[in-house]
Design a protein around this motif. Structure first.
Motif, PDB file in Angstrom:
ATOM      1  N   VAL A 199      23.334 -12.961  30.471  1.00  8.44           N
ATOM      2  CA  VAL A 199      22.440 -13.935  29.848  1.00  8.44           C
ATOM      3  C   VAL A 199      23.092 -15.299  30.004  1.00  8.44           C
ATOM      4  O   VAL A 199      24.232 -15.514  29.569  1.00  8.44           O
ATOM      5  CB  VAL A 199      22.183 -13.625  28.369  1.00  8.44           C
ATOM      6  CG1 VAL A 199      21.333 -14.740  27.736  1.00  8.44           C
ATOM      7  CG2 VAL A 199      21.475 -12.279  28.217  1.00  8.44           C
ATOM      8  N   VAL A 200      22.367 -16.197  30.664  1.00  6.12           N
ATOM      9  CA  VAL A 200      22.884 -17.512  31.029  1.00  6.12           C
ATOM     10  C   VAL A 200      22.110 -18.588  30.276  1.00  6.12           C
ATOM     11  O   VAL A 200      20.884 -18.501  30.130  1.00  6.12           O
ATOM     12  CB  VAL A 200      22.757 -17.725  32.555  1.00  6.12           C
ATOM     13  CG1 VAL A 200      23.123 -19.138  32.950  1.00  6.12           C
ATOM     14  CG2 VAL A 200      23.636 -16.721  33.294  1.00  6.12           C
ATOM     15  N   VAL A 201      22.838 -19.588  29.790  1.00  7.29           N
ATOM     16  CA  VAL A 201      22.228 -20.734  29.116  1.00  7.29           C
ATOM     17  C   VAL A 201      22.199 -21.909  30.087  1.00  7.29           C
ATOM     18  O   VAL A 201      23.225 -22.278  30.660  1.00  7.29           O
ATOM     19  CB  VAL A 201      23.013 -21.133  27.848  1.00  7.29           C
ATOM     20  CG1 VAL A 201      22.351 -22.327  27.155  1.00  7.29           C
ATOM     21  CG2 VAL A 201      23.121 -19.952  26.890  1.00  7.29           C
ATOM     22  N   LEU A 202      21.008 -22.479  30.285  1.00  7.53           N
ATOM     23  CA  LEU A 202      20.852 -23.677  31.110  1.00  7.53           C
ATOM     24  C   LEU A 202      20.511 -24.847  30.201  1.00  7.53           C
ATOM     25  O   LEU A 202      19.513 -24.807  29.482  1.00  7.53           O
ATOM     26  CB  LEU A 202      19.722 -23.487  32.130  1.00  7.53           C
ATOM     27  CG  LEU A 202      19.794 -22.271  33.063  1.00  7.53           C
ATOM     28  CD1 LEU A 202      18.573 -22.258  33.979  1.00  7.53           C
ATOM     29  CD2 LEU A 202      21.069 -22.270  33.874  1.00  7.53           C
ATOM     30  N   ASP A 203      21.325 -25.869  30.220  1.00  8.31           N
ATOM     31  CA  ASP A 203      21.000 -27.060  29.430  1.00  8.31           C
ATOM     32  C   ASP A 203      21.408 -28.306  30.196  1.00  8.31           C
ATOM     33  O   ASP A 203      22.041 -28.242  31.241  1.00  8.31           O
ATOM     34  CB  ASP A 203      21.663 -27.013  28.047  1.00  8.31           C
ATOM     35  CG  ASP A 203      23.185 -26.998  28.106  1.00  8.31           C
ATOM     36  OD1 ASP A 203      23.736 -26.803  29.211  1.00  8.31           O
ATOM     37  OD2 ASP A 203      23.823 -27.162  27.068  1.00  8.31           O
ATOM     38  N   SER A 248      28.968 -26.821  16.560  1.00  7.88           N
ATOM     39  CA  SER A 248      28.767 -26.013  17.751  1.00  7.88           C
ATOM     40  C   SER A 248      28.125 -26.846  18.848  1.00  7.88           C
ATOM     41  O   SER A 248      27.373 -27.785  18.571  1.00  7.88           O
ATOM     42  CB  SER A 248      27.862 -24.810  17.414  1.00  7.88           C
ATOM     43  OG  SER A 248      27.298 -24.247  18.570  1.00  7.88           O
ATOM     44  N   ALA A 249      28.402 -26.492  20.085  1.00  6.10           N
ATOM     45  CA  ALA A 249      27.789 -27.175  21.224  1.00  6.10           C
ATOM     46  C   ALA A 249      26.387 -26.659  21.518  1.00  6.10           C
ATOM     47  O   ALA A 249      25.666 -27.257  22.312  1.00  6.10           O
ATOM     48  CB  ALA A 249      28.667 -27.000  22.465  1.00  6.10           C
ATOM     49  N   PHE A 250      26.011 -25.543  20.873  1.00 13.91           N
ATOM     50  CA  PHE A 250      24.733 -24.918  21.192  1.00 13.91           C
ATOM     51  C   PHE A 250      23.802 -24.762  19.990  1.00 13.91           C
ATOM     52  O   PHE A 250      22.589 -24.627  20.169  1.00 13.91           O
ATOM     53  CB  PHE A 250      24.971 -23.521  21.796  1.00 13.91           C
ATOM     54  CG  PHE A 250      25.726 -23.535  23.083  1.00 13.91           C
ATOM     55  CD1 PHE A 250      25.069 -23.732  24.286  1.00 13.91           C
ATOM     56  CD2 PHE A 250      27.102 -23.367  23.099  1.00 13.91           C
ATOM     57  CE1 PHE A 250      25.770 -23.752  25.488  1.00 13.91           C
ATOM     58  CE2 PHE A 250      27.810 -23.382  24.291  1.00 13.91           C
ATOM     59  CZ  PHE A 250      27.148 -23.586  25.487  1.00 13.91           C
ATOM     60  N   VAL A 251      24.328 -24.758  18.787  1.00 12.64           N
ATOM     61  CA  VAL A 251      23.549 -24.402  17.594  1.00 12.64           C
ATOM     62  C   VAL A 251      23.687 -25.482  16.537  1.00 12.64           C
ATOM     63  O   VAL A 251      24.760 -26.066  16.345  1.00 12.64           O
ATOM     64  CB  VAL A 251      24.036 -23.044  17.034  1.00 12.64           C
ATOM     65  CG1 VAL A 251      23.377 -22.736  15.695  1.00 12.64           C
ATOM     66  CG2 VAL A 251      23.755 -21.924  18.026  1.00 12.64           C
ATOM     67  N   ASP A 252      22.586 -25.747  15.830  1.00 14.89           N
ATOM     68  CA  ASP A 252      22.590 -26.652  14.679  1.00 14.89           C
ATOM     69  C   ASP A 252      22.150 -25.898  13.433  1.00 14.89           C
ATOM     70  O   ASP A 252      21.407 -24.915  13.529  1.00 14.89           O
ATOM     71  CB  ASP A 252      21.630 -27.830  14.902  1.00 14.89           C
ATOM     72  CG  ASP A 252      22.080 -28.748  16.022  1.00 14.89           C
ATOM     73  OD1 ASP A 252      23.278 -29.072  16.072  1.00 14.89           O
ATOM     74  OD2 ASP A 252      21.228 -29.127  16.856  1.00 14.89           O
ATOM     75  N   ARG A 307      19.767 -25.079  20.084  1.00 14.48           N
ATOM     76  CA  ARG A 307      19.292 -26.336  20.654  1.00 14.48           C
ATOM     77  C   ARG A 307      18.414 -26.081  21.876  1.00 14.48           C
ATOM     78  O   ARG A 307      18.534 -25.034  22.524  1.00 14.48           O
ATOM     79  CB  ARG A 307      20.491 -27.209  21.046  1.00 14.48           C
ATOM     80  CG  ARG A 307      21.283 -27.707  19.841  1.00 14.48           C
ATOM     81  CD  ARG A 307      22.492 -28.509  20.262  1.00 14.48           C
ATOM     82  NE  ARG A 307      23.300 -28.896  19.101  1.00 14.48           N
ATOM     83  CZ  ARG A 307      24.497 -29.461  19.182  1.00 14.48           C
ATOM     84  NH1 ARG A 307      25.030 -29.718  20.357  1.00 14.48           N
ATOM     85  NH2 ARG A 307      25.163 -29.771  18.071  1.00 14.48           N
ATOM     86  N   PRO A 308      17.521 -27.014  22.201  1.00 17.98           N
ATOM     87  CA  PRO A 308      16.641 -26.816  23.362  1.00 17.98           C
ATOM     88  C   PRO A 308      17.434 -26.511  24.627  1.00 17.98           C
ATOM     89  O   PRO A 308      18.392 -27.216  24.969  1.00 17.98           O
ATOM     90  CB  PRO A 308      15.907 -28.157  23.460  1.00 17.98           C
ATOM     91  CG  PRO A 308      15.888 -28.671  22.057  1.00 17.98           C
ATOM     92  CD  PRO A 308      17.208 -28.260  21.475  1.00 17.98           C
ATOM     93  N   CYS A 309      17.050 -25.443  25.285  1.00 13.08           N
ATOM     94  CA  CYS A 309      17.732 -24.999  26.500  1.00 13.08           C
ATOM     95  C   CYS A 309      16.820 -23.988  27.180  1.00 13.08           C
ATOM     96  O   CYS A 309      15.728 -23.685  26.689  1.00 13.08           O
ATOM     97  CB  CYS A 309      19.091 -24.365  26.171  1.00 13.08           C
ATOM     98  SG  CYS A 309      18.971 -22.865  25.173  1.00 13.08           S
ATOM     99  N   ARG A 310      17.277 -23.463  28.309  1.00 11.09           N
ATOM    100  CA  ARG A 310      16.571 -22.359  28.954  1.00 11.09           C
ATOM    101  C   ARG A 310      17.510 -21.162  29.015  1.00 11.09           C
ATOM    102  O   ARG A 310      18.664 -21.303  29.436  1.00 11.09           O
ATOM    103  CB  ARG A 310      16.123 -22.747  30.366  1.00 11.09           C
ATOM    104  CG  ARG A 310      14.944 -23.700  30.405  1.00 11.09           C
ATOM    105  CD  ARG A 310      14.582 -24.060  31.840  1.00 11.09           C
ATOM    106  NE  ARG A 310      15.593 -24.918  32.451  1.00 11.09           N
ATOM    107  CZ  ARG A 310      15.602 -25.252  33.738  1.00 11.09           C
ATOM    108  NH1 ARG A 310      14.663 -24.793  34.551  1.00 11.09           N
ATOM    109  NH2 ARG A 310      16.547 -26.029  34.215  1.00 11.09           N
ATOM    110  N   LEU A 311      17.021 -20.005  28.590  1.00 10.71           N
ATOM    111  CA  LEU A 311      17.790 -18.772  28.659  1.00 10.71           C
ATOM    112  C   LEU A 311      17.299 -17.950  29.837  1.00 10.71           C
ATOM    113  O   LEU A 311      16.090 -17.774  30.014  1.00 10.71           O
ATOM    114  CB  LEU A 311      17.634 -17.969  27.363  1.00 10.71           C
ATOM    115  CG  LEU A 311      18.065 -18.663  26.073  1.00 10.71           C
ATOM    116  CD1 LEU A 311      17.831 -17.740  24.879  1.00 10.71           C
ATOM    117  CD2 LEU A 311      19.527 -19.090  26.142  1.00 10.71           C
ATOM    118  N   VAL A 312      18.218 -17.450  30.625  1.00 10.64           N
ATOM    119  CA  VAL A 312      17.886 -16.716  31.840  1.00 10.64           C
ATOM    120  C   VAL A 312      18.672 -15.409  31.863  1.00 10.64           C
ATOM    121  O   VAL A 312      19.865 -15.384  31.543  1.00 10.64           O
ATOM    122  CB  VAL A 312      18.213 -17.554  33.101  1.00 10.64           C
ATOM    123  CG1 VAL A 312      17.970 -16.753  34.367  1.00 10.64           C
ATOM    124  CG2 VAL A 312      17.386 -18.829  33.109  1.00 10.64           C
TER     125      VAL A 312
END
Length: 379
Positions: free
Chosen positions: A40-44, A106-110, A121-126
């Protein structure tokens, strides 16, 4: 380089860095092992050239018999197919980021005070895969040159098992793929991913902690040589009409392909067979990498650990995800002055009525969704 190819290379490079003990090997009789890989990859960041973060990585092909669930107390990993373990690994990654957000950041969660929960946070999960998902999406490929199981190997009712009746498509199937293996009611990866289009990637422990809006897959990345648009469209579109419930609604993912000839997975079945004198066998070891933590899993527990003991349970097991989620929930309950969530697993599953309704609608649309044995416990 196409984005799908960049994702493939990032996942394969992450796998290369994993310890040798987590990878297939050569058995004592000289037979080589093979496995599947998923991530599972996070694209931001910039949409055109996003930052790629490999949040979770997993390998695996095994499923425990359903009979082992009733006394598992959340300590055993039931389904160790790579895609399912990668999703569990992503939930561990997300849970750890939530804990960081509650503390130093966190760099990803608020932490969303208005919702009283965390928000990705807004991103794309792949989801990246070196093999297409087992079940309905792979029936056309598997049927090429193979014989379907006969009726004697099939259950009298419920979903079809493994590769039974290739001519039957658009139906729920269970693991494992071998007719002589102990029976499970664990659904195929195609079926489970179809459900994830409706209820997000959040598992039960995190469903009450994280707003689901941003936790849906944007795309699934598969090998170009295996992609069949007709099969994928049918398999993952079967529950398109299932009703939404609250924040849970169908968000279909796109299909991206990568050049698997240019970025091969060295432990894929075909690759191992090409360099082996004897037919390769499936590896008993599963890799689980969530964030920076890496585990080797055998028979549902950490390698070398005692079964059904908390110290032997994987960090992505129901037990440890739920234990750590309950701790965070108590922190939020105290901070926002609300009652804490249930501390019994199946009570927590039932607490989110919208999620329960959304899953029920998808299961009804798919048909023949027989429930696995109950694995309930309290923390």
């Amino acid at each position: 380089m196409a984005l799908a190819d960049r994702i493939a290379r990032a996942a394969l490079a992450e796998f290369d860095r994993c310890p040798k003990k987590t990878k297939p090997g050569i058995r004592s009789d000289g037979v080589a092992e093979w496995t599947n890989l998923a991530a599972v990859v996070v694209l931001d960041g910039d949409d055109a050239a996003p930052r790629i973060t490999c949040a979770a990585l997993a390998t695996g092909l095994k499923v425990l018999p359903d009979a082992q669930l009733p006394d598992a107390a959340g300590l055993l990993l039931h389904d160790c197919h790579a895609e399912i373990l990668a999703i569990r690994g992503f939930n561990r990654f997300l849970l750890d980021e939530c804990a960081a957000a509650a503390a130093a950041g966190s760099a990803f969660v608020d932490l969303d005070p208005a919702a009283g929960r965390f928000r990705l946070r807004p991103c794309r999960l792949v989801l990246f895969q070196t093999e297409i998902a087992c079940g309905d999406a792979s029936m056309a490929r598997l049927s090429d040159g193979q014989q379907p199981w006969d009726e004697a190997n099939m259950a009298a009712d419920g979903p079809l098992q493994g590769r039974g009746y290739f001519s039957q498509v658009g139906v729920v199937r269970t693991k494992p793929g071998r007719p002589d293996a102990p029976r499970t009611l664990s659904k195929s990866c195609t079926d489970k991913l179809t459900v994830r289009q409706h209820v997000s990637l959040l598992l039960t422990p995190l469903a009450g902690l994280v707003v689901p809006d941003n936790v849906y897959l944007a795309a699934v990345v598969v090998p170009r040589s295996q992609y069949d648009p007709e099969s994928f469209g049918r398999a993952f579109g079967r529950a398109a009409a299932a009703a939404a419930a609250g924040p849970y609604r169908r968000r279909p993912f796109a299909f991206w392909t990568y050049d698997d000839a240019a970025a091969p997975f060295p432990y894929a079945r075909a690759a191992v067979a090409a360099r082996s004198a004897a037919a390769p066998k499936t590896s008993n070891v599963s890799l689980v990498r969530a964030g920076a933590a890496t585990e080797a899993v055998i028979k549902g527990v950490k390698m070398g650990a005692r079964p059904r003991h908390p110290k032997g349970a994987s960090a992505v097991s129901r037990h440890w995800l739920f234990v750590d989620a309950v701790r965070l929930d108590r922190l939020l309950a105290a901070r926002f002055g609300r009652p804490p969530a249930p501390t019994r697993y199946y009570a927590a599953k039932a607490a989110d009525a919208d999620r329960v309704a959304a899953k029920a609608a998808v299961h009804a649309a798919l048909g023949s969704w027989t429930r696995t044995a109950v694995d309930d416990f309290a923390v």
